[in-house]
Design an enzyme around this catalytic site. Structure first.
Site, mmCIF file in Angstrom:
data_model
loop_
_atom_site.group_PDB
_atom_site.id
_atom_site.type_symbol
_atom_site.label_atom_id
_atom_site.label_comp_id
_atom_site.label_asym_id
_atom_site.label_seq_id
_atom_site.Cartn_x
_atom_site.Cartn_y
_atom_site.Cartn_z
ATOM 1 C CG ASN A 156 -8.017 -9.144 -13.837
ATOM 2 O OD1 ASN A 156 -7.209 -10.001 -14.416
ATOM 3 N ND2 ASN A 156 -8.806 -8.103 -14.240
ATOM 4 C CD GLU A 252 -6.140 -6.310 -25.207
ATOM 5 O OE1 GLU A 252 -6.384 -5.448 -24.714
ATOM 6 O OE2 GLU A 252 -6.370 -6.668 -26.632
ATOM 7 C CB CYS A 286 -7.553 -4.342 -17.348
ATOM 8 S SG CYS A 286 -9.006 -5.014 -18.375
HETATM 9 P P1 NAD Z 1 1.247 -9.726 -14.278
HETATM 10 O O1 NAD Z 1 1.653 -8.690 -15.187
HETATM 11 O O2 NAD Z 1 1.896 -9.581 -12.851
HETATM 12 O O3 NAD Z 1 1.207 -11.176 -14.717
HETATM 13 C C1 NAD Z 1 0.418 -11.673 -15.419
HETATM 14 C C2 NAD Z 1 0.859 -13.140 -16.008
HETATM 15 O O4 NAD Z 1 2.487 -12.870 -16.595
HETATM 16 C C3 NAD Z 1 0.775 -13.919 -15.058
HETATM 17 O O5 NAD Z 1 0.684 -15.336 -15.547
HETATM 18 C C4 NAD Z 1 2.452 -14.069 -14.697
HETATM 19 O O6 NAD Z 1 2.859 -15.447 -14.186
HETATM 20 C C5 NAD Z 1 3.125 -13.915 -16.036
HETATM 21 N N1 NAD Z 1 4.428 -13.632 -16.233
HETATM 22 C C6 NAD Z 1 5.223 -13.315 -14.967
HETATM 23 N N2 NAD Z 1 6.345 -12.782 -15.181
HETATM 24 C C7 NAD Z 1 6.596 -13.175 -16.534
HETATM 25 C C8 NAD Z 1 7.585 -13.098 -17.484
HETATM 26 N N3 NAD Z 1 8.695 -12.540 -17.349
HETATM 27 N N4 NAD Z 1 7.200 -13.221 -18.696
HETATM 28 C C9 NAD Z 1 6.142 -13.766 -19.223
HETATM 29 N N5 NAD Z 1 4.945 -13.611 -18.414
HETATM 30 C C10 NAD Z 1 5.291 -13.524 -17.194
HETATM 31 O O7 NAD Z 1 -0.498 -9.293 -13.900
HETATM 32 P P2 NAD Z 1 -1.483 -9.523 -12.814
HETATM 33 O O8 NAD Z 1 -0.703 -8.970 -11.532
HETATM 34 O O9 NAD Z 1 -1.681 -11.010 -12.846
HETATM 35 O O10 NAD Z 1 -2.588 -8.833 -13.554
HETATM 36 C C11 NAD Z 1 -2.906 -7.495 -13.230
HETATM 37 C C12 NAD Z 1 -2.880 -6.735 -14.420
HETATM 38 O O11 NAD Z 1 -3.262 -7.215 -15.624
HETATM 39 C C13 NAD Z 1 -3.230 -5.327 -13.961
HETATM 40 O O12 NAD Z 1 -2.214 -4.383 -14.570
HETATM 41 C C14 NAD Z 1 -4.516 -5.374 -15.025
HETATM 42 O O13 NAD Z 1 -4.881 -3.888 -15.612
HETATM 43 C C15 NAD Z 1 -4.150 -6.019 -16.207
HETATM 44 N N6 NAD Z 1 -5.018 -6.423 -16.939
HETATM 45 C C16 NAD Z 1 -5.344 -6.083 -18.331
HETATM 46 C C17 NAD Z 1 -6.624 -6.641 -18.941
HETATM 47 C C18 NAD Z 1 -6.689 -5.869 -20.369
HETATM 48 O O14 NAD Z 1 -7.569 -6.808 -21.130
HETATM 49 N N7 NAD Z 1 -6.135 -4.992 -20.754
HETATM 50 C C19 NAD Z 1 -7.377 -7.270 -18.339
HETATM 51 C C20 NAD Z 1 -7.009 -7.703 -17.248
HETATM 52 C C21 NAD Z 1 -6.228 -7.409 -16.318
#
Ligand code: NAD
Length: 478
Positions: A156, A252, A286
């Site tokens: 994001n 996070e 987020c």
């Molecule tokens: P996601 O969880 O789908 O993916 C995040 C990352 O995890 C990607 O790089 C992905 O390739 C990787 N991934 C996928 N499968 C994995 C596995 N089995 N093991 C380890 N890594 C793996 O998230 P997204 O759709 O890219 O992002 C959106 C989410 O992120 C939303 O829920 C949002 O709220 C959250 N977010 C949180 C914060 C925060 O600081 N709290 C900030 C930004 C976004």
């Protein structure tokens, strides 16, 4: 922009740019569907190589040298902000306005990292302060981790999420292997190149792109890994927690942040904050406003203002300078929001604006009379939707606000200090922002959630630097 055929960065070395199509990931512009670039799918062998090089390297950079590298990179990001914004927009569909703002935030992260690494937060404790005390002193010093840090980032904020992992690692003399989101890997590679050009020893940072199904477990369980820092969704965050074993894990995760509008609120200000919080970055923060909780005595007027401001929110072609809001990350995401809003309407919510979709473009949408049990607000809806929920008392607002699995941030619109105090004490969240959006922060300040939003370890440059270090104590007889 002609397509970029990118390589991995294994300790700075470019590997795999010429890989066969079935070993590449295509990155397409979510608005035009044009090819923006390709990145290689790293093999397990390449992941292991990155960890081996990182583990073998011990950085001897002084605080001054690290600060200089980060300052040079900050200056480069500021100079190249138009190029950075264009790349973020091309691969994510975020509007140029949002991408330019993000480039500015990245420069801030670098600047704060440069400043923070000049500070020594070591403490000294005199030991002659109890009846059985001794005439000694205990001192503390921070040290980089013995092993390597794995960083995994979401889509994001394609560059800023990466900066929030890499900069504290550089500032603390650590080594990091980064796996950016496969949806937006190009901004991460550009960020790494900017750091290498600024003088970062390449062994301190590798960037691995690829299919998480193939490489994620290796990134989590390789014996060289001491700490995993992850930003992303709850499901993967919990998977990582279960897989990491005896390692430090900083998570996070998602959010479901409310803006709470009390009956004394300035409704013009509150409605502006509500729409900004809902639609900036296409609602994909987020800490985006995901629920609008409004006191029933001012609900009618507040709702009218939110609808007017939503209709005025220009959305469309992300690369058009006048566009406020571009697409969401892909068509599948837009279809999910559409389905959740359809479900809420079928269950009795009233559609007041938006709810039109073309591919990955989803109009800013207002729903009134939303019930807290509806999926659109019970789950995290990571897009430009403003669901309005009415409440009659502070108790009820607190109950609704706390009634989801998440606990990241919140926004509160009131000037009554007694009410503010109650919300600050009783909201189960990491942050309460009074008369600001939930996402308001400095890149320096502590940031992070509780419950399903995280384990309570904070990010923000200063806190991330603490979590990336070991604190050693030593005592002296003087
Ligand atoms: P996601 O969880 O789908 O993916 C995040 C990352 O995890 C990607 O790089 C992905 O390739 C990787 N991934 C996928 N499968 C994995 C596995 N089995 N093991 C380890 N890594 C793996 O998230 P997204 O759709 O890219 O992002 C959106 C989410 O992120 C939303 O829920 C949002 O709220 C959250 N977010 C949180 C914060 C925060 O600081 N709290 C900030 C930004 C976004």
């Amino acid at each position: 922009m002609s397509p970029r055929h990118e390589a991995l960065r294994i300790a700075g070395e470019k590997i795999g740019a010429d890989r066969a199509p079935d070993r590449c990931i295509e990155v397409r512009n979510p608005y035009t569907r044009e090819l923006v670039g390709t990145v290689p799918k790293a093999t397990l062998e390449e992941v292991r190589q990155a960890f081996q090089i990182a583990r073998a390297h011990k950085s001897a950079l002084s605080r001054f040298e690290r600060s200089n590298i980060l300052n040079r990179a900050a200056a480069a990001v500021r100079t190249r902000s138009a190029e950075i914004a264009a790349l973020i927009t091309a691969e994510s569909g975020l509007s140029l306005k949002d991408s330019r703002y993000e480039a500015g935030r990245v420069a801030d992260v670098l600047m704060f990292g440069a400043n923070e690494c000049l500070k020594d937060d070591g403490q000294t404790f005199s030991c002659d302060i109890t009846p059985h005390g001794r005439k000694r002193r205990v001192h503390t010093q921070r040290e980089p981790l013995l092993g390597v840090i794995t960083a995994i980032t979401p889509f994001n904020h394609p560059m800023n999420q990466v900066a929030h992992k890499v900069v504290p690692a550089v500032a603390t003399n650590n080594r990091m292997v980064l796996k950016p989101s496969e949806k937006v890997p190009l901004s991460a590679l550009l960020f790494a190149d900017i750091l290498y050009e600024a003088g970062l020893p390449p062994e301190m940072l590798s960037v691995i792109t690829g299919d998480p199904h193939e490489i994620a477990d290796e990134l989590l369980t390789h014996p060289a890994v001491d700490l995993i820092t992850f930003t992303g969704g709850v499901a993967i965050g919990k998977y990582i927690a279960s897989k990491a074993g005896y390692r430090r894990v900083v998570l996070e995760l998602g959010g479901n942040d409310p803006i709470i509008v009390m009956d004394d609120a300035d409704l013009d200000e509150a409605s502006t904050l509500a729409v900004q919080g809902s639609y900036k970055n296409s609602g994909q923060r987020c800490t985006a406003v995901k629920r609008l909780l409004v006191h029933e005595q001012v609900a009618e007027r507040f709702t009218e203002l939110v609808v007017d401001k939503t209709r005025a929110w220009a959305y469309g072609d992300p690369s058009d300078e006048k566009t406020e809001m571009g697409t969401v990350i892909d068509e599948a995401a837009a279809r999910l929001f559409e389905a959740r809003v359809d479900e809420a309407i079928a269950q009795g919510a009233r559609l007041l604006a938006g709810h039109r979709r073309h591919g990955a473009l989803y109009a800013p949408t207002v729903l009134d009379r939303v019930d807290p049990a509806m999926t659109v607000v019970r789950e995290e809806t990571f897009g430009p939707v403003s669901p309005i929920i009415r409440f009659g008392s502070v108790d009820e607002a607190i109950r609704i606000a706390n009634g989801t699995a998440y606990g990241l941030s919140s926004s509160l619109c009131t000037n009554r200090l007694d009410v503010i105090r109650r919300f600050v004490d009783e909201l189960q969240v990491g942050t309460v922002n009074v008369r600001e959006v939930p996402g308001y922060r400095l890149e320096l300040t502590p940031f992070g959630g509780i419950k399903d939003s995280g384990l309570g370890y904070k990010e923000g440059v200063q806190e991330a630097m603490k979590s990336f270090t070991n604190l050693k104590t030593y005592s002296l007889p003087w």
